[in-house]
Scaffold this motif. Structure first.
Motif, mmCIF file in Angstrom:
data_model
loop_
_atom_site.group_PDB
_atom_site.id
_atom_site.type_symbol
_atom_site.label_atom_id
_atom_site.label_comp_id
_atom_site.label_asym_id
_atom_site.label_seq_id
_atom_site.Cartn_x
_atom_site.Cartn_y
_atom_site.Cartn_z
ATOM 1 N N GLY A 17 0.823 -1.210 0.000
ATOM 2 C CA GLY A 17 0.000 0.000 0.000
ATOM 3 C C GLY A 17 0.851 1.251 0.000
ATOM 4 O O GLY A 17 2.084 1.192 0.013
ATOM 5 N N GLY A 18 0.160 2.385 -0.041
ATOM 6 C CA GLY A 18 0.877 3.657 -0.042
ATOM 7 C C GLY A 18 -0.057 4.767 -0.458
ATOM 8 O O GLY A 18 -1.278 4.578 -0.544
ATOM 9 N N LYS A 64 -3.608 -3.082 -0.648
ATOM 10 C CA LYS A 64 -3.724 -4.407 -1.308
ATOM 11 C C LYS A 64 -5.030 -5.089 -0.906
ATOM 12 O O LYS A 64 -5.453 -5.011 0.240
ATOM 13 C CB LYS A 64 -2.526 -5.241 -0.840
ATOM 14 C CG LYS A 64 -2.099 -6.421 -1.693
ATOM 15 C CD LYS A 64 -1.758 -6.078 -3.081
ATOM 16 C CE LYS A 64 -0.801 -6.956 -3.823
ATOM 17 N NZ LYS A 64 0.587 -6.817 -3.529
ATOM 18 N N LYS A 65 -5.665 -5.765 -1.867
ATOM 19 C CA LYS A 65 -6.915 -6.475 -1.578
ATOM 20 C C LYS A 65 -6.939 -7.786 -2.355
ATOM 21 O O LYS A 65 -6.093 -8.031 -3.222
ATOM 22 C CB LYS A 65 -8.122 -5.598 -1.930
ATOM 23 C CG LYS A 65 -8.266 -5.353 -3.423
ATOM 24 C CD LYS A 65 -9.650 -4.907 -3.780
ATOM 25 C CE LYS A 65 -9.806 -4.633 -5.259
ATOM 26 N NZ LYS A 65 -9.770 -5.787 -6.134
ATOM 27 N N GLN A 66 -7.927 -8.626 -2.077
ATOM 28 C CA GLN A 66 -7.992 -9.955 -2.696
ATOM 29 C C GLN A 66 -8.978 -10.035 -3.864
ATOM 30 O O GLN A 66 -8.701 -10.674 -4.858
ATOM 31 C CB GLN A 66 -8.395 -11.002 -1.647
ATOM 32 C CG GLN A 66 -7.310 -11.262 -0.604
ATOM 33 C CD GLN A 66 -5.952 -11.572 -1.222
ATOM 34 O OE1 GLN A 66 -5.859 -12.211 -2.261
ATOM 35 N NE2 GLN A 66 -4.885 -11.093 -0.590
ATOM 36 N N SER A 67 -10.122 -9.340 -3.738
ATOM 37 C CA SER A 67 -11.199 -9.555 -4.724
ATOM 38 C C SER A 67 -10.748 -9.243 -6.147
ATOM 39 O O SER A 67 -9.704 -8.654 -6.366
ATOM 40 C CB SER A 67 -12.402 -8.684 -4.369
ATOM 41 O OG SER A 67 -12.080 -7.345 -4.627
ATOM 42 N N ASP A 104 -5.623 -5.045 -8.099
ATOM 43 C CA ASP A 104 -4.914 -5.576 -6.914
ATOM 44 C C ASP A 104 -5.167 -4.727 -5.671
ATOM 45 O O ASP A 104 -4.806 -5.136 -4.569
ATOM 46 C CB ASP A 104 -3.390 -5.586 -7.140
ATOM 47 C CG ASP A 104 -2.973 -6.509 -8.271
ATOM 48 O OD1 ASP A 104 -3.829 -7.288 -8.733
ATOM 49 O OD2 ASP A 104 -1.799 -6.439 -8.697
ATOM 50 N N PHE A 105 -5.710 -3.532 -5.879
ATOM 51 C CA PHE A 105 -5.805 -2.577 -4.757
ATOM 52 C C PHE A 105 -7.204 -2.013 -4.575
ATOM 53 O O PHE A 105 -7.978 -1.903 -5.542
ATOM 54 C CB PHE A 105 -4.850 -1.395 -4.986
ATOM 55 C CG PHE A 105 -3.409 -1.784 -4.984
ATOM 56 C CD1 PHE A 105 -2.706 -1.923 -3.781
ATOM 57 C CD2 PHE A 105 -2.743 -2.049 -6.174
ATOM 58 C CE1 PHE A 105 -1.377 -2.309 -3.781
ATOM 59 C CE2 PHE A 105 -1.408 -2.436 -6.176
ATOM 60 C CZ PHE A 105 -0.723 -2.564 -4.979
ATOM 61 N N HIS A 106 -7.465 -1.620 -3.329
ATOM 62 C CA HIS A 106 -8.614 -0.756 -3.069
ATOM 63 C C HIS A 106 -8.061 0.677 -3.083
ATOM 64 O O HIS A 106 -7.007 0.943 -2.493
ATOM 65 C CB HIS A 106 -9.250 -1.061 -1.712
ATOM 66 C CG HIS A 106 -10.312 -0.062 -1.356
ATOM 67 N ND1 HIS A 106 -11.558 -0.074 -1.928
ATOM 68 C CD2 HIS A 106 -10.271 1.022 -0.534
ATOM 69 C CE1 HIS A 106 -12.248 0.947 -1.462
ATOM 70 N NE2 HIS A 106 -11.500 1.631 -0.612
ATOM 71 N N PHE A 107 -8.766 1.579 -3.752
ATOM 72 C CA PHE A 107 -8.299 2.963 -3.852
ATOM 73 C C PHE A 107 -9.224 3.906 -3.090
ATOM 74 O O PHE A 107 -10.441 3.829 -3.241
ATOM 75 C CB PHE A 107 -8.289 3.425 -5.315
ATOM 76 C CG PHE A 107 -7.308 2.684 -6.168
ATOM 77 C CD1 PHE A 107 -5.965 3.035 -6.170
ATOM 78 C CD2 PHE A 107 -7.724 1.616 -6.959
ATOM 79 C CE1 PHE A 107 -5.056 2.349 -6.960
ATOM 80 C CE2 PHE A 107 -6.813 0.922 -7.749
ATOM 81 C CZ PHE A 107 -5.480 1.287 -7.750
ATOM 82 N N LYS A 108 -8.585 4.780 -2.323
ATOM 83 C CA LYS A 108 -9.339 5.908 -1.763
ATOM 84 C C LYS A 108 -8.867 7.140 -2.531
ATOM 85 O O LYS A 108 -7.682 7.515 -2.459
ATOM 86 C CB LYS A 108 -9.049 6.042 -0.273
ATOM 87 C CG LYS A 108 -9.831 7.156 0.371
ATOM 88 C CD LYS A 108 -9.541 7.273 1.856
ATOM 89 C CE LYS A 108 -10.286 8.464 2.410
ATOM 90 N NZ LYS A 108 -9.675 8.991 3.615
ATOM 91 N N ILE A 109 -9.784 7.717 -3.301
ATOM 92 C CA ILE A 109 -9.426 8.865 -4.146
ATOM 93 C C ILE A 109 -9.994 10.121 -3.491
ATOM 94 O O ILE A 109 -11.214 10.242 -3.327
ATOM 95 C CB ILE A 109 -9.997 8.685 -5.571
ATOM 96 C CG1 ILE A 109 -9.484 7.372 -6.185
ATOM 97 C CG2 ILE A 109 -9.644 9.874 -6.460
ATOM 98 C CD1 ILE A 109 -10.204 6.966 -7.470
ATOM 99 N N THR A 110 -9.105 11.022 -3.087
ATOM 100 C CA THR A 110 -9.548 12.247 -2.423
ATOM 101 C C THR A 110 -9.194 13.411 -3.321
ATOM 102 O O THR A 110 -8.017 13.593 -3.666
ATOM 103 C CB THR A 110 -8.830 12.401 -1.071
ATOM 104 O OG1 THR A 110 -8.945 11.162 -0.383
ATOM 105 C CG2 THR A 110 -9.435 13.493 -0.230
ATOM 106 N N THR A 111 -10.197 14.179 -3.710
ATOM 107 C CA THR A 111 -9.925 15.183 -4.738
ATOM 108 C C THR A 111 -10.594 16.527 -4.421
ATOM 109 O O THR A 111 -11.627 16.574 -3.754
ATOM 110 C CB THR A 111 -10.356 14.599 -6.121
ATOM 111 O OG1 THR A 111 -9.969 15.472 -7.144
ATOM 112 C CG2 THR A 111 -11.827 14.338 -6.211
ATOM 113 N N SER A 112 -9.978 17.595 -4.873
ATOM 114 C CA SER A 112 -10.588 18.917 -4.724
ATOM 115 C C SER A 112 -10.092 19.813 -5.864
ATOM 116 O O SER A 112 -9.046 19.536 -6.472
ATOM 117 C CB SER A 112 -10.215 19.543 -3.382
ATOM 118 O OG SER A 112 -8.826 19.685 -3.309
ATOM 119 N N ASN A 113 -10.863 20.840 -6.142
ATOM 120 C CA ASN A 113 -10.496 21.780 -7.211
ATOM 121 C C ASN A 113 -10.180 23.140 -6.607
ATOM 122 O O ASN A 113 -10.735 23.498 -5.569
ATOM 123 C CB ASN A 113 -11.657 21.961 -8.188
ATOM 124 C CG ASN A 113 -12.000 20.675 -8.927
ATOM 125 O OD1 ASN A 113 -11.133 19.824 -9.138
ATOM 126 N ND2 ASN A 113 -13.253 20.535 -9.310
#
Ligand code: DP6
Length: 359
Positions: A17-18, A64-67, A104-113
């Motif tokens: 992860g990272g 990292k995730k399995q599904s 392979d990963f779960h993503f947390k996407i944090t975004t702003s304009n």
């Protein structure tokens, strides 16, 4: 390069992860992209100024995730935002082949304009390019830094294009060309390339004041808009014209010919809207205030011999482009004569920029 060259063939899959963060700017087209084929291939070449102030900041945290499917959540300005998910899912499906670690990963996407969400400014170019850059940063990490800077940018642009066509022009500055054409030998339908000619001093640090005439949601989505060119009676001529205008504009940018630049840029903006007015179904995306502003600009230019000109996106807002040397004169003009036509008197001061940056 061919699409095949962008497939990541092997990578280190021990990383658990990272997190990576990029900011990526919006851009404003001078010669417009309008009409596309399958796989986000443009019907004609386009060229744009990269902006500085209007940008998206995106952090991607990966675990990292399995599904076996895509898994992600999106936060916009710190609120969970499911409305953005379908567009990002489509993006992931389109780039899956080139970014094999996506599942392979779960993503947390944090975004702003940096610009208000409801400003009528399209965020797809800055938003999609910022995610593409985050994914390329992951690729670099998984490839143990073995990718060149050129490849990084080129593939970031290639991926961004698959999210939103114009996003491929947001990776670099100051001007980017997208779409194969004879005027730029290294141009490609697959990614944007930097304007590789000596830019005349007249165009260095060019300014863009964005007058917010209508801050509402887009009346015509880009997908609907581009599809209007399918079977459009004037489509072929328009695509040819874009090739010609790219060549004329290139010469202006090298020679410093602001007067000819003005003619091409304004004609491109009006042609884009003319295409919409003559399609089936037809649309008028300008508002009465858009026309008021255009007429005021023309009067101002006739009186002052200014190099100020306008361009438009697929909406009612007006971009005022002008040389840095005219900054104080033009802002005085905006404040005295144009703010009245802007929703709540709002406009954004921007300028030509150098492209995206890692944070
Ligand atoms: C009028 O890049 O938003 O701004 O590829 O469907 O995401 P999609 O379209 P998009 O279209 C931009 C059209 C334009 C002109 C331009 O930026 O060149």
């Amino acid at each position: 390069m061919k699409a095949y060259d962008f497939i990541l063939k092997s990578y280190d899959n021990t990383i658990e992860g990272g997190s990576v963060t990029w900011e990526s700017p919006s851009n404003i087209a001078l010669v417009k992209y309008w009409g596309k084929r399958k796989n986000q291939i443009p019907e004609n070449p386009s060229i744009s100024f990269t902006l500085t102030e209007c940008k998206t900041i995106t952090e991607v945290t990966f675990t990292k995730k399995q599904s076996d499917d895509f898994s992600f959540e999106v936060y916009f300005e710190n609120q969970l935002e499911d409305a953005f998910k379908p567009k990002i899912k489509t993006f992931f499906e389109r780039i899956d082949l080139y970014v094999p670690f996506l599942k392979d990963f779960h993503f947390k996407i944090t975004t702003s304009n940096t610009f208000p969400h409801s400003s009528g400014i399209a965020s797809s170019a800055s938003g999609m390019s910022a995610i593409a850059l985050c994914l390329m940063d992951m690729e670099r990490l998984f490839s143990q830094n073995e990718i060149s800077e050129d490849y990084f940018k080129r593939k970031a642009s290639f991926l961004a294009r698959l999210g939103s066509g114009s996003a491929c022009r947001s990776i670099e500055g100051e001007l980017v060309v997208w779409g194969k054409n004879k005027s730029f030998k290294d141009s490609s339908d697959l990614y944007g390339v930097k304007f590789n000619q000596p830019l005349h001093d007249n165009f260095k640090n060019y300014q863009d004041a964005i007058l917010l005439v209508d801050k509402g949601e887009k009346q015509v989505s880009s997908t609907v808009g581009h599809n209007l060119m399918l079977g459009h009676p004037f489509a072929q001529k328009r695509f040819e014209q874009a090739h010609e205008n790219i060549e004329y504009l290139k010469n202006c940018l090298i020679s410093g010919d602001v007067k000819s630049f003005v003619k091409i840029v304004e004609s491109e903006a009006l042609t884009l809207h003319a295409m919409m007015m003559t399609s089936n179904p037809y649309f008028i995306l300008m508002k009465p205030n858009t026309l008021e502003i255009i007429n005021k600009i023309w009067a101002f230019r006739a009186e002052t011999n200014s190099g100020l000109c306008f361009t438009l996106d697929a909406g009612a807002n007006v971009h005022l482009l002008f040389p840095k040397a005219e900054e104080s004169k033009v802002y005085e003009f905006i404040n005295s004569q144009l703010v009245a036509y802007c929703e709540n008197g709002h406009y954004i001061c921007d300028s030509i920029g150098l492209g995206a940056a890692k944070i």
